[in-house]
Enzyme design. Structure first.
Site, PDB file in Angstrom:
ATOM      1  CG  ASP A  37      -2.063   0.953   1.130  1.00  0.00           C
ATOM      2  OD1 ASP A  37      -2.277   1.519   0.043  1.00  0.00           O
ATOM      3  OD2 ASP A  37      -2.759   1.153   2.142  1.00  0.00           O
ATOM      4  CG  HIS A  54       0.152   2.267  -9.359  1.00  0.00           C
ATOM      5  ND1 HIS A  54      -0.119   1.824  -8.079  1.00  0.00           N
ATOM      6  CD2 HIS A  54      -0.933   3.013  -9.716  1.00  0.00           C
ATOM      7  CE1 HIS A  54      -1.307   2.275  -7.696  1.00  0.00           C
ATOM      8  NE2 HIS A  54      -1.809   3.007  -8.660  1.00  0.00           N
ATOM      9  CG  LEU A 148       9.627 -17.062  -3.182  1.00  0.00           C
ATOM     10  CD1 LEU A 148       9.501 -17.032  -1.662  1.00  0.00           C
ATOM     11  CD2 LEU A 148       9.974 -15.666  -3.719  1.00  0.00           C
TER      12      LEU A 148
HETATM   13  C1  FPP Z   1      -1.819   0.349  -3.258  1.00  0.00           C
HETATM   14  O1  FPP Z   1      -1.356   1.645  -3.407  1.00  0.00           O
HETATM   15  C2  FPP Z   1      -1.324  -0.476  -4.307  1.00  0.00           C
HETATM   16  C3  FPP Z   1      -2.099  -1.032  -5.280  1.00  0.00           C
HETATM   17  C4  FPP Z   1      -3.550  -0.859  -5.370  1.00  0.00           C
HETATM   18  C5  FPP Z   1      -1.521  -1.829  -6.335  1.00  0.00           C
HETATM   19  C6  FPP Z   1      -0.298  -2.606  -5.966  1.00  0.00           C
HETATM   20  C7  FPP Z   1       0.403  -2.854  -7.202  1.00  0.00           C
HETATM   21  C8  FPP Z   1       1.713  -2.855  -7.382  1.00  0.00           C
HETATM   22  C9  FPP Z   1       2.696  -2.731  -6.322  1.00  0.00           C
HETATM   23  C10 FPP Z   1       2.257  -2.991  -8.725  1.00  0.00           C
HETATM   24  C11 FPP Z   1       1.550  -4.036  -9.506  1.00  0.00           C
HETATM   25  C12 FPP Z   1       2.364  -5.221  -9.676  1.00  0.00           C
HETATM   26  C13 FPP Z   1       1.985  -6.196 -10.480  1.00  0.00           C
HETATM   27  C14 FPP Z   1       2.861  -7.339 -10.746  1.00  0.00           C
HETATM   28  C15 FPP Z   1       0.661  -6.139 -11.118  1.00  0.00           C
HETATM   29  P1  FPP Z   1      -2.418   2.811  -3.533  1.00  0.00           P
HETATM   30  O2  FPP Z   1      -2.507   3.211  -4.951  1.00  0.00           O
HETATM   31  O3  FPP Z   1      -3.701   2.398  -2.912  1.00  0.00           O
HETATM   32  O4  FPP Z   1      -1.724   3.907  -2.699  1.00  0.00           O
HETATM   33  P2  FPP Z   1      -2.432   5.088  -1.896  1.00  0.00           P
HETATM   34  O5  FPP Z   1      -3.238   4.431  -0.809  1.00  0.00           O
HETATM   35  O6  FPP Z   1      -1.291   5.861  -1.388  1.00  0.00           O
HETATM   36  O7  FPP Z   1      -3.275   5.829  -2.893  1.00  0.00           O
END
Ligand code: FPP
Length: 261
Positions: A37, A54, A148
């Site tokens: 997150d 991202h 893994l």
């Molecule tokens: C949360 O950050 C993260 C996500 C919703 C997506 C997680 C995805 C990745 C780390 C990359 C994707 C990887 C693959 C392999 C598909 P947020 O956007 O909710 O952050 P915020 O709460 O600060 O807005």
């Protein structure tokens, strides 16, 4: 698309597994699950588009997979796209889908070389057919991996998974394959997306949020939780090791009285 995503500059990041080391003790977690997150906030704090957060989140994922290999973890589960993430603006959903495409295009060979076995949990039927093919190809090409186990929760929601398992149980009962009174925890467990995967010992959530957000609701029943303020794009081996050290200091009782044993 927001910006071109160059073929992963550190795609060849996965170094060969290191010999058993500091996390090899009896209390080391076999299965670490991570709610990744804070990508958006990471970007916003720098005046960058969320897309860049991202993109940097994918780099953090690469680093974390490498660290998990080096630390000899058996299972690493990451929450990459939740059932609820469809509520985000279409452009962001598109970007997250595209990052999955790019990640496997650039990293699948390295994962294979590093003996990683990839599996996906989540509802596949709502995904675009090319994404479903990517998931199947990644699972097929890494099926022989004995290192893994990398479990990617994609279009995943714990409640939705439990509903699918309940439906599968109902179908088996209706078809006469399963007596209703044979339904027990093992019967339900065997119908989850995670069938055959041990429950997580440690769940880490980054970015300071203190929520479970529909992640591994059944499986995390006895997991230890570590919440870190680190935003996901900044996550690295040191953050992972700190969470594992915290875990190793816990007294896991599983509902019993615990103690030293
Ligand atoms: C949360 O950050 C993260 C996500 C919703 C997506 C997680 C995805 C990745 C780390 C990359 C994707 C990887 C693959 C392999 C598909 P947020 O956007 O909710 O952050 P915020 O709460 O600060 O807005």
């Amino acid at each position: 698309m927001d910006m071109p995503i160059e073929a992963a500059s550190d795609a060849a990041v996965l170094s060969p597994p290191a010999p058993a080391q500091e996390t090899g003790g009896v209390d080391a977690p076999a299965h670490v699950a991570i709610i990744m997150d804070g990508n958006g906030r990471w970007a916003e704090r720098r005046g960058l588009p969320r897309a860049e957060g991202h993109r940097r989140g994918v780099e953090a994922l690469r680093r974390t997979v490498r660290a998990a290999i080096e630390l000899n973890l058996r299972y690493l589960t990451v929450y990459s796209f939740s059932s609820e993430n469809w509520r985000r603006p279409a452009a962001e959903v598109f970007q997250l889908m595209n990052l999955l495409r790019l990640f496997f295009r650039s990293d699948l060979a390295d994962l294979q070389r590093n003996n990683v076995r990839v599996r996906f949990i989540g509802a596949r039927e709502d995904l675009a057919s090319d994404i479903r093919s990517i998931l199947e190809e990644a699972e097929r090409r890494t099926a022989g991996g004995t290192g893994l186990n990398l479990v990617i929760a994609f279009n995943y929601g714990g409640r939705q998974e439990l509903v699918r398992a309940a439906r599968a149980l109902a179908l088996d009962v209706a078809a006469g394959r399963l007596p209703a009174d044979a339904i027990d925890q093992a019967a339900l467990d065997a119908r989850l997306d995670t069938a055959g995967i041990p429950d997580p010992d440690l769940v880490i959530r980054t970015s300071g949020e203190l929520r479970v957000s529909n992640f591994l609701l059944w499986q995390a029943a006895y997991a230890e939780f570590v919440f870190t303020p680190v935003l996901w794009p900044d996550f690295d081996r040191a953050t992972l090791e700190a969470a594992i050290a915290d875990f190793r200091g816990r007294d896991r009782r599983f509902g019993g009285l615990g103690g030293a044993g």
